[in-house]
Scaffold this motif. Structure first.
Motif, PDB file in Angstrom:
ATOM      1  N   LEU A 156     -25.447  22.114   1.285  1.00  0.00           N
ATOM      2  CA  LEU A 156     -26.317  23.305   1.373  1.00  0.00           C
ATOM      3  C   LEU A 156     -26.733  23.816  -0.003  1.00  0.00           C
ATOM      4  N   LYS A 157     -26.889  22.908  -0.958  1.00  0.00           N
ATOM      5  CA  LYS A 157     -27.243  23.307  -2.321  1.00  0.00           C
ATOM      6  C   LYS A 157     -28.734  23.169  -2.637  1.00  0.00           C
ATOM      7  N   THR A 158     -29.505  22.531  -1.778  1.00  0.00           N
ATOM      8  CA  THR A 158     -30.939  22.417  -2.014  1.00  0.00           C
ATOM      9  C   THR A 158     -31.550  23.815  -1.900  1.00  0.00           C
ATOM     10  N   PRO A 159     -32.269  24.281  -2.936  1.00  0.00           N
ATOM     11  CA  PRO A 159     -32.770  25.654  -2.896  1.00  0.00           C
ATOM     12  C   PRO A 159     -33.881  25.873  -1.861  1.00  0.00           C
ATOM     13  N   PHE A 160     -34.707  24.872  -1.618  1.00  0.00           N
ATOM     14  CA  PHE A 160     -35.773  25.008  -0.624  1.00  0.00           C
ATOM     15  C   PHE A 160     -36.278  23.625  -0.228  1.00  0.00           C
ATOM     16  N   THR A 161     -36.810  23.543   0.988  1.00  0.00           N
ATOM     17  CA  THR A 161     -37.482  22.330   1.457  1.00  0.00           C
ATOM     18  C   THR A 161     -38.894  22.655   1.901  1.00  0.00           C
ATOM     19  N   ASN A 162     -39.232  23.934   1.897  1.00  0.00           N
ATOM     20  CA  ASN A 162     -40.556  24.396   2.274  1.00  0.00           C
ATOM     21  C   ASN A 162     -41.055  25.292   1.144  1.00  0.00           C
ATOM     22  N   TYR A 163     -42.192  24.938   0.591  1.00  0.00           N
ATOM     23  CA  TYR A 163     -42.748  25.719  -0.514  1.00  0.00           C
ATOM     24  C   TYR A 163     -44.244  25.864  -0.268  1.00  0.00           C
ATOM     25  N   THR A 164     -44.641  27.038   0.192  1.00  0.00           N
ATOM     26  CA  THR A 164     -46.052  27.317   0.430  1.00  0.00           C
ATOM     27  C   THR A 164     -46.385  28.631  -0.254  1.00  0.00           C
ATOM     28  N   SER A 165     -47.622  28.976  -0.261  1.00  0.00           N
ATOM     29  CA  SER A 165     -48.053  30.218  -0.879  1.00  0.00           C
ATOM     30  C   SER A 165     -47.341  31.396  -0.226  1.00  0.00           C
ATOM     31  N   GLY A 166     -46.513  32.075  -0.990  1.00  0.00           N
ATOM     32  CA  GLY A 166     -45.825  33.253  -0.496  1.00  0.00           C
ATOM     33  C   GLY A 166     -44.557  32.996   0.293  1.00  0.00           C
ATOM     34  N   TYR A 167     -44.141  31.746   0.440  1.00  0.00           N
ATOM     35  CA  TYR A 167     -42.936  31.471   1.224  1.00  0.00           C
ATOM     36  C   TYR A 167     -42.217  30.248   0.682  1.00  0.00           C
ATOM     37  N   LYS A 168     -40.945  30.430   0.404  1.00  0.00           N
ATOM     38  CA  LYS A 168     -40.105  29.345  -0.094  1.00  0.00           C
ATOM     39  C   LYS A 168     -38.768  29.457   0.619  1.00  0.00           C
ATOM     40  N   ALA A 169     -38.340  28.373   1.298  1.00  0.00           N
ATOM     41  CA  ALA A 169     -37.107  28.465   2.077  1.00  0.00           C
ATOM     42  C   ALA A 169     -36.504  27.085   2.332  1.00  0.00           C
ATOM     43  N   LEU A 170     -35.219  27.090   2.617  1.00  0.00           N
ATOM     44  CA  LEU A 170     -34.514  25.889   3.046  1.00  0.00           C
ATOM     45  C   LEU A 170     -34.561  25.868   4.565  1.00  0.00           C
ATOM     46  N   LEU A 171     -35.345  24.953   5.135  1.00  0.00           N
ATOM     47  CA  LEU A 171     -35.496  24.851   6.584  1.00  0.00           C
ATOM     48  C   LEU A 171     -35.078  23.487   7.120  1.00  0.00           C
ATOM     49  N   ASP A 172     -35.134  22.474   6.252  1.00  0.00           N
ATOM     50  CA  ASP A 172     -34.879  21.092   6.667  1.00  0.00           C
ATOM     51  C   ASP A 172     -33.499  20.655   6.197  1.00  0.00           C
ATOM     52  N   TYR A 173     -32.775  19.993   7.078  1.00  0.00           N
ATOM     53  CA  TYR A 173     -31.381  19.664   6.807  1.00  0.00           C
ATOM     54  C   TYR A 173     -31.067  18.235   7.234  1.00  0.00           C
ATOM     55  N   VAL A 174     -30.008  17.687   6.633  1.00  0.00           N
ATOM     56  CA  VAL A 174     -29.416  16.420   7.056  1.00  0.00           C
ATOM     57  C   VAL A 174     -27.923  16.680   7.228  1.00  0.00           C
ATOM     58  N   TRP A 175     -27.419  16.449   8.433  1.00  0.00           N
ATOM     59  CA  TRP A 175     -26.012  16.657   8.764  1.00  0.00           C
ATOM     60  C   TRP A 175     -25.424  15.327   9.207  1.00  0.00           C
ATOM     61  N   TYR A 176     -24.158  15.092   8.890  1.00  0.00           N
ATOM     62  CA  TYR A 176     -23.517  13.820   9.236  1.00  0.00           C
ATOM     63  C   TYR A 176     -22.050  14.045   9.578  1.00  0.00           C
ATOM     64  N   GLN A 177     -21.448  13.037  10.186  1.00  0.00           N
ATOM     65  CA  GLN A 177     -20.025  13.080  10.516  1.00  0.00           C
ATOM     66  C   GLN A 177     -19.225  12.578   9.309  1.00  0.00           C
ATOM     67  N   PRO A 178     -18.536  13.466   8.619  1.00  0.00           N
ATOM     68  CA  PRO A 178     -17.858  13.078   7.373  1.00  0.00           C
ATOM     69  C   PRO A 178     -16.728  12.063   7.586  1.00  0.00           C
ATOM     70  N   GLU A 179     -16.144  12.053   8.772  1.00  0.00           N
ATOM     71  CA  GLU A 179     -15.073  11.081   9.027  1.00  0.00           C
ATOM     72  C   GLU A 179     -15.628   9.683   9.283  1.00  0.00           C
ATOM     73  N   ARG A 180     -16.958   9.588   9.461  1.00  0.00           N
ATOM     74  CA  ARG A 180     -17.583   8.297   9.762  1.00  0.00           C
ATOM     75  C   ARG A 180     -18.529   7.800   8.686  1.00  0.00           C
ATOM     76  N   LEU A 181     -19.084   8.723   7.894  1.00  0.00           N
ATOM     77  CA  LEU A 181     -20.068   8.369   6.859  1.00  0.00           C
ATOM     78  C   LEU A 181     -19.728   9.067   5.552  1.00  0.00           C
ATOM     79  N   GLN A 182     -20.248   8.501   4.463  1.00  0.00           N
ATOM     80  CA  GLN A 182     -20.109   9.102   3.133  1.00  0.00           C
ATOM     81  C   GLN A 182     -21.479   9.278   2.522  1.00  0.00           C
ATOM     82  N   VAL A 183     -21.648  10.348   1.769  1.00  0.00           N
ATOM     83  CA  VAL A 183     -22.884  10.582   1.010  1.00  0.00           C
ATOM     84  C   VAL A 183     -22.574  10.311  -0.439  1.00  0.00           C
ATOM     85  N   ARG A 184     -23.366   9.458  -1.059  1.00  0.00           N
ATOM     86  CA  ARG A 184     -23.164   9.148  -2.478  1.00  0.00           C
ATOM     87  C   ARG A 184     -24.314   9.630  -3.306  1.00  0.00           C
TER      88      ARG A 184
END
Length: 184
Positions: A156-184
């Protein structure tokens, strides 16, 4: 198994996004069970969750990262004024004033909407007589994910995924099962 979604948005409907997420993941787990793969494939849950961290921790994010959302979470109360068919700007001033604010967040006011190019706020009820005269106690639901908790690919460290005139927000996410996958 990759599960991709674009969740419904309305400022008074965080509880709808929470319930949609729970239902989507319940169906994905059921599908994996019906397929009978052994071992069961790891799950990725991705998409536009329309849930901005700038408004506090949304119920969808809490549900995904803990695997559970309690009936007392603020999303349930904030969703109380919501009615299907309401425009984003709708909700009486009393409803907006009474709606719980997310921790550190601010919902639009009637003055904000009246000044907007979309025009003033109108009641979300069909007729004024439909509008509740007394506050209604809202009881949420305890929701538990059948797949357990998931981890955010970026913590949850990405500051934003949507950047338009007057609006900046984190709306898009990727979630995974940590016991089954690793993020490198």
């Amino acid at each position: 198994c990759v599960v991709n979604t674009h969740l419904f948005y309305h400022p008074y409907a965080p509880h709808i996004r929470t319930m949609h997420t729970a239902a989507i993941l319940e169906e994905a787990v059921a599908l994996l069970g019906r397929l009978g793969c052994s071992p069961s494939p790891a799950m990725l849950f991705v998409g536009d969750l329309n849930s901005d961290l700038n408004d506090g921790i949304p119920g969808v994010v809490e549900l995904l990262q803990s695997g559970r959302l309690g009936a007392d979470f603020w999303d349930w109360d904030q969703g109380a004024p919501f009615r299907w068919g309401m425009n984003e700007e709708e909700g009486s001033e009393a409803q907006q004033a009474a709606a719980p604010k997310p921790p550190g967040g601010r919902l639009a006011t009637a003055a904000d909407a009246a000044a907007s190019p979309n025009g003033p706020i109108h009641s979300g009820y069909d007729t004024p007589s439909d509008e509740p005269r007394h506050s209604v106690a809202v009881v949420g639901a305890d929701v538990t994910l059948p797949c357990g908790s998931l981890s955010s690919a970026d913590d949850l460290k990405t500051p934003f995924t949507n950047y338009t005139s007057g609006y900046k927000a984190l709306l898009d996410y990727v979630w995974y099962q940590p016991e089954r996958l690793q993020v490198r």
